[in-house]
Write a protein that holds these residues in place. Structure first.
Motif, PDB file in Angstrom:
ATOM      1  N   ASP A  81      12.008  17.920 -36.351  1.00  0.00           N
ATOM      2  CA  ASP A  81      10.834  17.858 -35.477  1.00  0.00           C
ATOM      3  C   ASP A  81       9.705  18.751 -35.982  1.00  0.00           C
ATOM      4  O   ASP A  81       8.530  18.394 -35.866  1.00  0.00           O
ATOM      5  CB  ASP A  81      11.213  18.257 -34.048  1.00  0.00           C
ATOM      6  CG  ASP A  81      12.104  17.222 -33.374  1.00  0.00           C
ATOM      7  OD1 ASP A  81      11.987  16.033 -33.736  1.00  0.00           O
ATOM      8  OD2 ASP A  81      12.911  17.603 -32.513  1.00  0.00           O
ATOM      9  N   ARG A 118       7.892  16.961 -38.680  1.00  0.00           N
ATOM     10  CA  ARG A 118       7.107  15.828 -38.158  1.00  0.00           C
ATOM     11  C   ARG A 118       5.876  16.276 -37.387  1.00  0.00           C
ATOM     12  O   ARG A 118       4.793  15.718 -37.557  1.00  0.00           O
ATOM     13  CB  ARG A 118       7.973  14.977 -37.216  1.00  0.00           C
ATOM     14  CG  ARG A 118       8.981  14.094 -37.887  1.00  0.00           C
ATOM     15  CD  ARG A 118       9.417  12.995 -36.934  1.00  0.00           C
ATOM     16  NE  ARG A 118      10.056  13.530 -35.737  1.00  0.00           N
ATOM     17  CZ  ARG A 118      10.246  12.830 -34.618  1.00  0.00           C
ATOM     18  NH1 ARG A 118       9.819  11.578 -34.533  1.00  0.00           N
ATOM     19  NH2 ARG A 118      10.859  13.372 -33.585  1.00  0.00           N
ATOM     20  N   PHE A 119       6.058  17.286 -36.516  1.00  0.00           N
ATOM     21  CA  PHE A 119       5.003  17.646 -35.577  1.00  0.00           C
ATOM     22  C   PHE A 119       4.057  18.727 -36.095  1.00  0.00           C
ATOM     23  O   PHE A 119       2.910  18.810 -35.688  1.00  0.00           O
ATOM     24  CB  PHE A 119       5.615  18.126 -34.251  1.00  0.00           C
ATOM     25  CG  PHE A 119       6.577  17.164 -33.631  1.00  0.00           C
ATOM     26  CD1 PHE A 119       6.472  15.798 -33.851  1.00  0.00           C
ATOM     27  CD2 PHE A 119       7.613  17.622 -32.828  1.00  0.00           C
ATOM     28  CE1 PHE A 119       7.373  14.904 -33.278  1.00  0.00           C
ATOM     29  CE2 PHE A 119       8.509  16.744 -32.252  1.00  0.00           C
ATOM     30  CZ  PHE A 119       8.398  15.380 -32.474  1.00  0.00           C
ATOM     31  N   LEU A 138       8.014  11.280 -27.536  1.00  0.00           N
ATOM     32  CA  LEU A 138       7.998  10.291 -28.615  1.00  0.00           C
ATOM     33  C   LEU A 138       9.194   9.349 -28.516  1.00  0.00           C
ATOM     34  O   LEU A 138       9.079   8.158 -28.808  1.00  0.00           O
ATOM     35  CB  LEU A 138       7.994  10.990 -29.972  1.00  0.00           C
ATOM     36  CG  LEU A 138       6.660  11.585 -30.442  1.00  0.00           C
ATOM     37  CD1 LEU A 138       6.811  12.173 -31.830  1.00  0.00           C
ATOM     38  CD2 LEU A 138       5.556  10.542 -30.441  1.00  0.00           C
ATOM     39  N   GLU A 174       9.185   2.419 -34.147  1.00  0.00           N
ATOM     40  CA  GLU A 174       8.729   3.763 -34.463  1.00  0.00           C
ATOM     41  C   GLU A 174       7.208   3.779 -34.642  1.00  0.00           C
ATOM     42  O   GLU A 174       6.606   2.780 -35.040  1.00  0.00           O
ATOM     43  CB  GLU A 174       9.386   4.262 -35.757  1.00  0.00           C
ATOM     44  CG  GLU A 174      10.901   4.392 -35.682  1.00  0.00           C
ATOM     45  CD  GLU A 174      11.355   5.561 -34.825  1.00  0.00           C
ATOM     46  OE1 GLU A 174      10.601   6.538 -34.724  1.00  0.00           O
ATOM     47  OE2 GLU A 174      12.462   5.487 -34.269  1.00  0.00           O
ATOM     48  N   THR A 224       4.120   4.845 -36.784  1.00  0.00           N
ATOM     49  CA  THR A 224       3.926   5.143 -38.204  1.00  0.00           C
ATOM     50  C   THR A 224       3.414   6.567 -38.385  1.00  0.00           C
ATOM     51  O   THR A 224       2.335   6.916 -37.887  1.00  0.00           O
ATOM     52  CB  THR A 224       2.923   4.156 -38.838  1.00  0.00           C
ATOM     53  OG1 THR A 224       3.393   2.827 -38.617  1.00  0.00           O
ATOM     54  CG2 THR A 224       2.801   4.407 -40.338  1.00  0.00           C
ATOM     55  N   GLU A 225       4.215   7.392 -39.054  1.00  0.00           N
ATOM     56  CA  GLU A 225       3.826   8.790 -39.257  1.00  0.00           C
ATOM     57  C   GLU A 225       2.823   8.912 -40.403  1.00  0.00           C
ATOM     58  O   GLU A 225       2.775   8.070 -41.293  1.00  0.00           O
ATOM     59  CB  GLU A 225       5.062   9.644 -39.539  1.00  0.00           C
ATOM     60  CG  GLU A 225       6.061   9.653 -38.380  1.00  0.00           C
ATOM     61  CD  GLU A 225       7.253  10.543 -38.637  1.00  0.00           C
ATOM     62  OE1 GLU A 225       7.208  11.350 -39.593  1.00  0.00           O
ATOM     63  OE2 GLU A 225       8.240  10.451 -37.882  1.00  0.00           O
ATOM     64  N   GLY A 226       2.030   9.985 -40.344  1.00  0.00           N
ATOM     65  CA  GLY A 226       1.077  10.259 -41.410  1.00  0.00           C
ATOM     66  C   GLY A 226      -0.272   9.601 -41.221  1.00  0.00           C
ATOM     67  O   GLY A 226      -1.200   9.846 -41.992  1.00  0.00           O
ATOM     68  N   TYR A 250      -1.561   8.833 -35.421  1.00  0.00           N
ATOM     69  CA  TYR A 250      -0.337   9.607 -35.190  1.00  0.00           C
ATOM     70  C   TYR A 250      -0.668  11.096 -35.106  1.00  0.00           C
ATOM     71  O   TYR A 250      -0.191  11.801 -34.212  1.00  0.00           O
ATOM     72  CB  TYR A 250       0.665   9.363 -36.322  1.00  0.00           C
ATOM     73  CG  TYR A 250       1.936  10.186 -36.214  1.00  0.00           C
ATOM     74  CD1 TYR A 250       2.983   9.787 -35.396  1.00  0.00           C
ATOM     75  CD2 TYR A 250       2.084  11.371 -36.939  1.00  0.00           C
ATOM     76  CE1 TYR A 250       4.148  10.539 -35.295  1.00  0.00           C
ATOM     77  CE2 TYR A 250       3.239  12.136 -36.846  1.00  0.00           C
ATOM     78  CZ  TYR A 250       4.263  11.710 -36.024  1.00  0.00           C
ATOM     79  OH  TYR A 250       5.401  12.469 -35.920  1.00  0.00           O
ATOM     80  N   ILE A 269      -0.015  13.465 -31.853  1.00  0.00           N
ATOM     81  CA  ILE A 269       0.814  14.670 -31.911  1.00  0.00           C
ATOM     82  C   ILE A 269       0.009  15.890 -31.470  1.00  0.00           C
ATOM     83  O   ILE A 269       0.514  16.747 -30.732  1.00  0.00           O
ATOM     84  CB  ILE A 269       1.384  14.891 -33.330  1.00  0.00           C
ATOM     85  CG1 ILE A 269       2.367  13.762 -33.684  1.00  0.00           C
ATOM     86  CG2 ILE A 269       2.075  16.255 -33.436  1.00  0.00           C
ATOM     87  CD1 ILE A 269       3.557  13.662 -32.763  1.00  0.00           C
ATOM     88  N   ASN A 299       0.251   0.275 -35.436  1.00  0.00           N
ATOM     89  CA  ASN A 299       1.550   0.220 -36.127  1.00  0.00           C
ATOM     90  C   ASN A 299       1.654  -1.034 -36.988  1.00  0.00           C
ATOM     91  O   ASN A 299       1.096  -2.066 -36.659  1.00  0.00           O
ATOM     92  CB  ASN A 299       2.686   0.252 -35.105  1.00  0.00           C
ATOM     93  CG  ASN A 299       3.355   1.608 -35.121  1.00  0.00           C
ATOM     94  OD1 ASN A 299       2.895   2.525 -35.755  1.00  0.00           O
ATOM     95  ND2 ASN A 299       4.461   1.711 -34.398  1.00  0.00           N
TER      96      ASN A 299
END
Length: 281
Positions: A121, A124-125, A185, A195, A197-199, A203, A207, A281
């Motif tokens: 986490d 990610r965060f 989340l 999910e 999409t991270e980055g 997103y 966050i 997404n």
């Protein structure tokens, strides 16, 4: 500068010209010295004058057990953080990070490895803070020859997150905030069965909002619940039906688990961020 209090051979509390307490650091700076004696300014390597008496006292309590090498390491890490974080950080980090690194090095010497259960986490965060945590490990290794485990990069990142709040949160509160972000989340991804999409920019914005949102929950802050937001909510209920229902699920979860009403205004923000995140997404 006259000594007000001796902390150890390498550090002391002195009074500056304005009568304010200052912690001064230097090799053997207080060796064979007594309270009331003057210190030669030429041998002072570092000065610390934290903004509040409470922080000053806590810092003195920590620094009394720190060798000069560790003080230097902490100073270099905090300098690196201030150069790259792009926002004001609380001086509380001098206390929390000094104490943490001291015991991390002690644990290393004793063969004790502390696992960071929030690593996934944290990465990610708090990606920027995590990178600075990794840089902190490099600084520690360069100055002590000790390479701490990757878990410690995560712990350093949490101390940075802590210091990013106005007055600094305790480590336990930062951990709670991180878990709340993960819980929200999970609700979103489970509801949409996909999910985020991270980055991506959306997103990152989501966050950032959740960080502030979770911080307010942990601190049990009041949320606005103005009637003027009701009409807009009714419109979003129709226009963004799935995002609206997902946000309501989050609202009910926060109410049930944390006994906090997040209010209409925050519900609106959640709907907007969820819609953007899932739409892209």
């Amino acid at each position: 500068m006259k000594i007000r209090k001796i902390l150890n051979n390498n550090s002391a509390v002195v009074l500056d010209d304005d009568g304010q307490e200052v912690v001064v650091i230097g090799k053997a700076i207080a060796f064979k010295k007594k309270v009331g004696e003057a210190i030669n300014p030429a041998i002072i390597e570092k000065k610390f004058c934290l903004s509040s008496q409470n922080l000053n006292t806590k810092f003195q309590d920590v620094i009394v057990n720190l060798p000069l090498e560790e003080i230097s390491v902490v100073t270099k890490i905090i300098t690196e953080i201030r150069m790259h974080i792009g926002k004001k950080i609380s001086e509380s980090i001098y206390v929390s990070l000094s104490d943490h690194i001291h015991y991390a090095l002690k644990n290393y010497e004793r063969g004790i490895h502390v696992t960071n259960n929030l690593m996934y986490d944290i990465q990610r965060f708090y990606p920027d803070e995590y990178k600075l945590g990794l840089a902190g490990l490099d600084i520690i290794e360069e100055n002590t020859g000790i390479r701490l485990s990757i878990d410690e990069a995560g712990f350093i990142a949490l101390h940075i997150v802590n210091a990013e709040t106005e007055n600094g949160m305790c480590a336990n509160m930062v951990e709670k905030s991180t878990k709340i972000i993960a819980e929200i989340l999970d609700i979103v991804t489970n509801y949409f069965e996909q999910e985020i999409t991270e980055g991506t920019l959306v997103y990152f914005r989501f966050i950032n909002h959740l960080r502030y949102f979770a911080y307010r929950i942990v601190n049990q802050s009041m949320f606005l619940d103005e009637k003027k937001d009701k009409d807009l909510l009714d419109m979003m209920k129709v226009t963004y039906q799935k995002s609206y229902m997902c946000a309501v699920n989050i609202q009910e979860f926060i109410r049930a688990k944390y006994n906090i009403e997040i209010g209409n205004e925050e519900l609106l923000y959640l709907i907007i961020h969820i819609q953007r995140a899932m739409l892209n997404n």
